[in-house]
Design a protein around this motif. Sequence first.
Motif, mmCIF file in Angstrom:
data_model
loop_
_atom_site.group_PDB
_atom_site.id
_atom_site.type_symbol
_atom_site.label_atom_id
_atom_site.label_comp_id
_atom_site.label_asym_id
_atom_site.label_seq_id
_atom_site.Cartn_x
_atom_site.Cartn_y
_atom_site.Cartn_z
ATOM 1 N N ASN A 5 12.288 -1.263 8.904
ATOM 2 C CA ASN A 5 10.907 -1.451 8.473
ATOM 3 C C ASN A 5 10.082 -2.242 9.476
ATOM 4 O O ASN A 5 8.863 -2.146 9.488
ATOM 5 N N VAL A 6 10.745 -3.038 10.298
ATOM 6 C CA VAL A 6 10.078 -3.811 11.341
ATOM 7 C C VAL A 6 10.857 -3.604 12.631
ATOM 8 O O VAL A 6 12.057 -3.875 12.688
ATOM 9 N N THR A 7 10.194 -3.098 13.662
ATOM 10 C CA THR A 7 10.859 -2.895 14.945
ATOM 11 C C THR A 7 9.997 -3.447 16.062
ATOM 12 O O THR A 7 8.766 -3.422 15.992
ATOM 13 N N PHE A 8 10.647 -3.976 17.094
ATOM 14 C CA PHE A 8 9.968 -4.500 18.267
ATOM 15 C C PHE A 8 10.131 -3.510 19.415
ATOM 16 O O PHE A 8 11.232 -3.023 19.660
ATOM 17 N N LYS A 9 9.045 -3.218 20.099
ATOM 18 C CA LYS A 9 9.080 -2.299 21.235
ATOM 19 C C LYS A 9 8.404 -2.965 22.433
ATOM 20 O O LYS A 9 7.219 -3.276 22.388
ATOM 21 N N PRO A 21 4.684 1.763 7.131
ATOM 22 C CA PRO A 21 3.545 1.848 6.212
ATOM 23 C C PRO A 21 3.953 2.074 4.759
ATOM 24 O O PRO A 21 3.150 1.886 3.852
ATOM 25 N N GLU A 22 5.211 2.456 4.522
ATOM 26 C CA GLU A 22 5.656 2.778 3.162
ATOM 27 C C GLU A 22 6.291 1.584 2.446
ATOM 28 O O GLU A 22 6.490 1.623 1.232
ATOM 29 N N LEU A 27 7.819 -7.570 1.002
ATOM 30 C CA LEU A 27 9.148 -7.369 1.567
ATOM 31 C C LEU A 27 9.070 -7.216 3.086
ATOM 32 O O LEU A 27 9.950 -7.660 3.825
ATOM 33 N N LEU A 28 7.998 -6.571 3.544
ATOM 34 C CA LEU A 28 7.788 -6.384 4.975
ATOM 35 C C LEU A 28 7.628 -7.730 5.671
ATOM 36 O O LEU A 28 8.193 -7.960 6.746
ATOM 37 N N ILE A 29 6.868 -8.630 5.064
ATOM 38 C CA ILE A 29 6.658 -9.956 5.644
ATOM 39 C C ILE A 29 7.974 -10.726 5.698
ATOM 40 O O ILE A 29 8.262 -11.430 6.677
ATOM 41 N N LEU A 57 -3.663 -2.342 8.068
ATOM 42 C CA LEU A 57 -3.673 -3.630 7.379
ATOM 43 C C LEU A 57 -5.091 -4.024 6.991
ATOM 44 O O LEU A 57 -6.029 -3.827 7.768
ATOM 45 N N THR A 58 -5.231 -4.578 5.794
ATOM 46 C CA THR A 58 -6.514 -5.181 5.442
ATOM 47 C C THR A 58 -6.692 -6.449 6.257
ATOM 48 O O THR A 58 -5.750 -6.932 6.909
ATOM 49 N N GLU A 59 -7.863 -7.014 6.220
ATOM 50 C CA GLU A 59 -8.120 -8.248 6.974
ATOM 51 C C GLU A 59 -7.182 -9.359 6.506
ATOM 52 O O GLU A 59 -6.628 -10.110 7.329
ATOM 53 N N ASP A 60 -7.000 -9.472 5.198
ATOM 54 C CA ASP A 60 -6.105 -10.502 4.664
ATOM 55 C C ASP A 60 -4.660 -10.261 5.091
ATOM 56 O O ASP A 60 -3.943 -11.207 5.466
#
Length: 216
Positions: A5-9, A21-22, A27-29, A57-60
């Motif tokens: 769900n989170v990857t660094f490139k 995005p799903e 949980l993503l945070i 992402l929204t501004e918040d």
Amino acid sequence: MESGNVTFKGMKDALIIMLNPEQDFNLLIDELGSKLQASVNFLKGINYPVKVKGRELTEDEFNIVARKIKDTVGLDVSRHEDKDKDKPAKVTETPIKGYFYGIDEGMTKYYRGTLRSGQLIKYHGNIVVIGDANPGSEIVASGNVIVMGTLRGIVHAGATGNKDAVVVAFSLNPTQLRIADVITRPPEEKVTRSAMPEIAYIKDDMVYIEYYLPNK
């Protein structure tokens, strides 16, 4: 099991953090915080831009993501606007059996010479050693590791959690080999190797080592 769900490139001009995005945002945070903490030694002090992609992402939400990155590794994040979002999606060809996919080229560090006992190379990206890596040496990369010689030291590819990373050497006989969080050691009995390049990769959460035989 670790998710993607989170990857660094690591790209040539920026560090890209891809967010699924799903996935539920909270949980993503949590996963972002865990992966940042695991990669803190790589990410602290880098001097190129950090961008977040993959999710609108929204501004918040952006502020929450930016604060998490800032508080954990001290990096500022720039807001990325996808200028190509209205363009047709790129068609991906069907993978050819025998080749490995899911590996970005990214940034690469080259080292020419023999890595001797006590020497360490560490890089947020790929590492290519043009020479041997002797016992007692260590190579740590967030991407792939390629040794244009004999690898007999310690090697850790995909150090930030990338299970698609690979280790390749003309002769692969490390004292310890690790990809992401999966570790393997060589057998105690002496193994006779043929004069062919070898590749180590993860499949079903196990490290496999085989001769590299690209399709003709």
